[in-house]
Design a protein around this motif. Sequence first.
Motif, PDB file in Angstrom:
ATOM      1  N   ALA A 132      -7.744  -4.192   5.661  1.00 17.08           N
ATOM      2  CA  ALA A 132      -9.120  -4.303   5.186  1.00 17.08           C
ATOM      3  C   ALA A 132      -9.790  -2.935   5.191  1.00 17.08           C
ATOM      4  N   THR A 133     -10.607  -2.701   4.198  1.00 18.28           N
ATOM      5  CA  THR A 133     -11.210  -1.374   4.047  1.00 18.28           C
ATOM      6  C   THR A 133     -12.111  -1.006   5.217  1.00 18.28           C
ATOM      7  N   ASP A 134     -12.725  -2.012   5.870  1.00 17.14           N
ATOM      8  CA  ASP A 134     -13.670  -1.705   6.943  1.00 17.14           C
ATOM      9  C   ASP A 134     -12.978  -1.355   8.266  1.00 17.14           C
ATOM     10  N   HIS A 135     -11.648  -1.307   8.268  1.00 19.82           N
ATOM     11  CA  HIS A 135     -10.921  -0.907   9.473  1.00 19.82           C
ATOM     12  C   HIS A 135     -10.831   0.609   9.621  1.00 19.82           C
ATOM     13  N   TRP A 136     -11.307   1.342   8.616  1.00 20.51           N
ATOM     14  CA  TRP A 136     -11.170   2.798   8.641  1.00 20.51           C
ATOM     15  C   TRP A 136     -12.526   3.472   8.522  1.00 20.51           C
ATOM     16  N   ALA A 137     -12.670   4.592   9.206  1.00 18.03           N
ATOM     17  CA  ALA A 137     -13.924   5.351   9.130  1.00 18.03           C
ATOM     18  C   ALA A 137     -14.132   5.901   7.722  1.00 18.03           C
ATOM     19  N   ASP A 138     -13.047   6.310   7.062  1.00 19.39           N
ATOM     20  CA  ASP A 138     -13.113   6.796   5.687  1.00 19.39           C
ATOM     21  C   ASP A 138     -11.925   6.219   4.939  1.00 19.39           C
ATOM     22  N   PHE A 139     -12.074   4.956   4.532  1.00 23.67           N
ATOM     23  CA  PHE A 139     -10.977   4.263   3.867  1.00 23.67           C
ATOM     24  C   PHE A 139     -10.496   5.012   2.634  1.00 23.67           C
ATOM     25  N   ALA A 140     -11.434   5.422   1.778  1.00 20.31           N
ATOM     26  CA  ALA A 140     -11.050   6.034   0.505  1.00 20.31           C
ATOM     27  C   ALA A 140     -10.210   7.287   0.715  1.00 20.31           C
ATOM     28  N   LEU A 182      -8.383   8.106   3.375  1.00 17.55           N
ATOM     29  CA  LEU A 182      -7.083   7.766   3.947  1.00 17.55           C
ATOM     30  C   LEU A 182      -6.166   7.153   2.897  1.00 17.55           C
ATOM     31  N   TYR A 183      -6.685   6.257   2.085  1.00 17.08           N
ATOM     32  CA  TYR A 183      -5.836   5.614   1.086  1.00 17.08           C
ATOM     33  C   TYR A 183      -5.370   6.623   0.045  1.00 17.08           C
ATOM     34  N   HIS A 184      -6.260   7.514  -0.325  1.00 16.30           N
ATOM     35  CA  HIS A 184      -5.885   8.583  -1.260  1.00 16.30           C
ATOM     36  C   HIS A 184      -4.738   9.403  -0.682  1.00 16.30           C
TER      37      HIS A 184
END
Length: 227
Positions: free
Chosen positions: A63-71, A73-75
């Motif tokens: 889930a995206t809200d598990h990361w401080a900066d999802f975008a 990290l995913y990038h």
Amino acid sequence: MTTPSEQLDAALDALDAAFAPPPEAPFAVGGCTYCYTDSDLEALAGPTHLVPDGLVWSVSVEATDHWADFAALYHRMTPRIVRLLTTGQLHSGYGMIASRLLAAGWRNWAAAEQQALEHVWDAWWRSTLHEYLGNERATDVLETVAVSTGSLSPWLAVWGGTRTEAADHHFDDALDHWLAPPGLADLRLGFRDELHAGPELLDWLLSLEEGRIGAAQLFEIERLAYS
């Protein structure tokens, strides 16, 4: 002349190169410490090629809200995620990964990165249509590439023009999948149902040459299209 599989390998290498970080570029990862240990977060902040495959898979569908900066990290993890996905090392989460790429804003990334990913999608799709191994459904691959790019048309055009034995086997499987309940007319693809695929699929199926679809299935497709 290179094979579709070799073209996929080359596209994945080009994806790695397009996403290569500047030397010594620092990266910090903050995330849910209930689900991820300090060592997990440290691994994700380190060289991406050293991140364990299991952790890469977890990031790919988390889930995206598990990361401080999802975008961010995913990038950063996209080349690892995509390599595992397209080489058959992830057997679930196709629609989820497409949705996560949209959430990460991949269409706003650097042009070279976008183009490299699009080349991987194209090579993966063509490779899929030239192989029928029984462990990867063309419908899963189609969902990934169509949802992430926002269009079915180019991928269906390639499928329609690919008359390999593998492509035909995939097509037969796809028809069985699409015509099973709840049905094709309102089929939506992506974890968040981003792509309403039913109408476009019906139009494409009806445009195929005579004999490509059996009489009983064609009757059902026409019923759905014209009801």
